[in-house]
Design an enzyme around this catalytic site. Structure first.
Site, PDB file in Angstrom:
ATOM      1  CB  VAL A   1      -1.013  -0.080   1.304  1.00  0.00           C
ATOM      2  CG1 VAL A   1      -1.761   1.271   1.097  1.00  0.00           C
ATOM      3  CG2 VAL A   1      -1.903  -1.252   1.196  1.00  0.00           C
TER       4      VAL A   1
ATOM      5  CE  LYS B   1      -6.619  -4.292   6.865  1.00  0.00           C
ATOM      6  NZ  LYS B   1      -6.394  -4.694   5.515  1.00  0.00           N
TER       7      LYS B   1
ATOM      8  N   GLY C   1     -10.362  -1.368   0.241  1.00  0.00           N
ATOM      9  CA  GLY C   1      -9.195  -0.613  -0.666  1.00  0.00           C
ATOM     10  C   GLY C   1      -9.727   0.458  -1.536  1.00  0.00           C
TER      11      GLY C   1
ATOM     12  N   GLY D   1      -0.473  -9.546  -3.920  1.00  0.00           N
ATOM     13  CA  GLY D   1      -0.202  -8.384  -2.866  1.00  0.00           C
ATOM     14  C   GLY D   1      -1.548  -8.383  -2.290  1.00  0.00           C
TER      15      GLY D   1
ATOM     16  CE  LYS E   1     -10.694  -4.740   4.778  1.00  0.00           C
ATOM     17  NZ  LYS E   1     -10.254  -5.547   3.763  1.00  0.00           N
TER      18      LYS E   1
ATOM     19  N   GLY F   1      -4.763  -4.398  -3.174  1.00  0.00           N
ATOM     20  CA  GLY F   1      -3.911  -3.953  -4.167  1.00  0.00           C
ATOM     21  C   GLY F   1      -3.357  -2.712  -3.980  1.00  0.00           C
TER      22      GLY F   1
HETATM   23  N1  HSE Z   1      -6.121  -8.307   2.969  1.00  0.00           N
HETATM   24  C1  HSE Z   1      -7.037  -7.311   2.620  1.00  0.00           C
HETATM   25  C2  HSE Z   1      -8.153  -7.851   1.797  1.00  0.00           C
HETATM   26  C3  HSE Z   1      -6.463  -6.148   1.969  1.00  0.00           C
HETATM   27  O1  HSE Z   1      -7.602  -8.889   0.999  1.00  0.00           O
HETATM   28  O2  HSE Z   1      -9.170  -7.319   1.787  1.00  0.00           O
HETATM   29  C4  HSE Z   1      -7.172  -5.029   1.809  1.00  0.00           C
HETATM   30  O3  HSE Z   1      -7.723  -4.491   3.114  1.00  0.00           O
END
Ligand code: HSE
Length: 420
Positions: A14, A105, A134, A187, A205, A302
């Site tokens: 990120v 988060k 994201g 990623g 989240k 990503g």
């Molecule tokens: N690992 C998290 C996902 C990254 O796969 O959503 C984004 O928050």
């Protein structure tokens, strides 16, 4: 033109994406936003990461004090993750009156009160768009796009890694291990992917999103969590047979009884807008009392999608530098958490007797007030039955399953919730 200096803590996926966007779009932001955003400082001990991005060695700080004391830095972007060093660094930045933009988060979900207090006490901004989903602008939408509404429910696919894994298993027959390995390589996954596959990431989240949507504080430990680790190709195949797809969902519902919050795998009807959300994409389906139904969709993980959310927050913060904290207003500190969930259910039953097992099962369900929506008898000895119920209370369903077993009518060997 107003110049705004930015520091980036951590140049992983990120942080690297954020750095690249800030560098490549500098002129574009000068023209479109009237802002000259410059990267004045980075904190990243890994030389390989610095070299891969071509970072000028003169802006590499050796410790957090150097970053927070740098008078050219106004906004500090935190991309370290976790609540170890990241928590200390974010607090140090807020104490110094710097605006913080974070994708973390876990940190915000677990420590929002401490962080918001530090921000208020030191007149600092705190922005967290990139912490959820994201590149999907859900935080800003809840804070300043849907604030006219009383939000009654949200159902989301909020973790890119698990959605990518389930999509690969469903559409390409990939194994769980193979799909997870790809998600790591691309990623999407957390440094410890257990956070993704066991549902913790989605819980953080949901805690943030439901706190914002329901104007309260939802602690992470109040959210029911079930991950993907028990899911096999069996569940995916049953879903397909009955007209559903299997997804890891985050559900928040508010009613007169309280708030219901849960993260778990669920059957989603193929015609539901969430069913077509594949790969690392995320989406959230919201109901507001005035707007009705609305859905946001986009890349959930990503480098560049999450970098997009980070840089958008940097621009927002640069233009609202006097805005303190994240702008969230809780009107209730305590909320009643409903634990006896109301949901549709999928069950696989093994009938004791192929001839009268089905009629005994439907009669018992009818007595319990459970309506059956779909029935499918599997090929073979006629004893394997797939069944989907209309919405009912979880306690009522478990009581019915108990009675089936007690009466020697049927045993239940698969059970999943269904999104209606
Ligand atoms: N690992 C998290 C996902 C990254 O796969 O959503 C984004 O928050």
């Amino acid at each position: 033109m107003r110049k705004v200096g930015v520091a980036i803590l951590g140049l992983g996926v990120v942080g690297g994406g954020t750095y690249r966007i800030l560098k490549s779009h500098r002129e574009f932001y000068q023209k479109t936003q009237g802002l000259d955003l410059t990267v004045e400082s980075v904190l990243e001990p890994d030389k390989a990461k610095l070299d891969a991005l071509g970072v000028d060695p003169s802006i590499v700080a050796s410790n957090i004090a150097e970053v927070v004391c740098n008078p050219d830095v106004t906004i500090i972007v935190e991309c370290i993750g976790g609540d170890g060093a990241a928590r200390d660094y974010v607090l140090a930045a807020l104490y110094a009156g710097k605006t913080v933009v974070t994708s973390n988060k876990l940190l915000y979900a677990k420590h929002s009160e401490e962080l918001e207090r530090a921000a208020r006490q030191h007149n600092a901004g705190l922005q967290l768009e990139a912490s959820c989903m994201g590149g999907v602008p859900i935080v800003r939408t809840l804070l300043s796009g849907l604030q006219a509404n009383i939000i009654t429910s949200m159902v989301g696919i909020v973790n890119g890694t698990t959605n990518y894994i389930l999509t690969k298993m469903t559409e390409e027959g990939a194994s769980y291990e193979e799909a997870l390995e790809n998600a790591r390589r691309l990623g999407y996954a957390e440094s410890d992917p257990e956070a993704d596959v066991e549902g913790y990431d989605a819980v953080y989240k949901l805690s943030i999103l439901s706190s914002l949507a329901f104007h309260t504080k939802i602690p992470v430990d109040k959210i029911y969590r079930e991950g993907l680790s028990k899911i096999t190709k069996d569940e995916i195949s049953c879903a397909g047979k009955l007209g559903y797809v299997l997804k890891l969902v985050a559900v928040g519902r508010q009613s007169g009884q309280g708030v219901e919050l849960r993260v778990h795998p669920a059957f989603v009807p193929k015609e539901h807008p969430l069913a077509s959300v594949g790969g690392c994409f995320n989406a959230i389906f919201l109901r507001g009392d005035s707007v009705g139904e609305t859905m946001l969709y986009g890349s959930g993980a990503g480098a560049l999608p999450t970098g997009s959310a980070m840089v958008s927050d940097v621009i927002y913060a640069a233009k609202h530098i006097d805005e303190i904290s994240s702008g969230r207003k809780a009107i209730a500190d305590k909320v009643k958490i409903v634990t006896d969930f109301q949901s549709g259910f999928f069950l696989r039953l093994r009938l004791a007797d192929a001839s009268d097992g089905l009629s005994k099962t439907t009669a018992l369900f009818a007595r319990k007030g459970i309506s059956i929506k779909k029935l499918h008898r599997l090929d073979g000895d006629g004893k394997a039955l797939l069944l989907v119920t209309e919405e009912t209370k979880e306690s009522t369903l478990h009581a019915a399953i108990g009675k089936l077993a007690e009466g020697g009518v049927a045993e239940n060997d698969l059970l999943l919730r269904v999104i209606s």
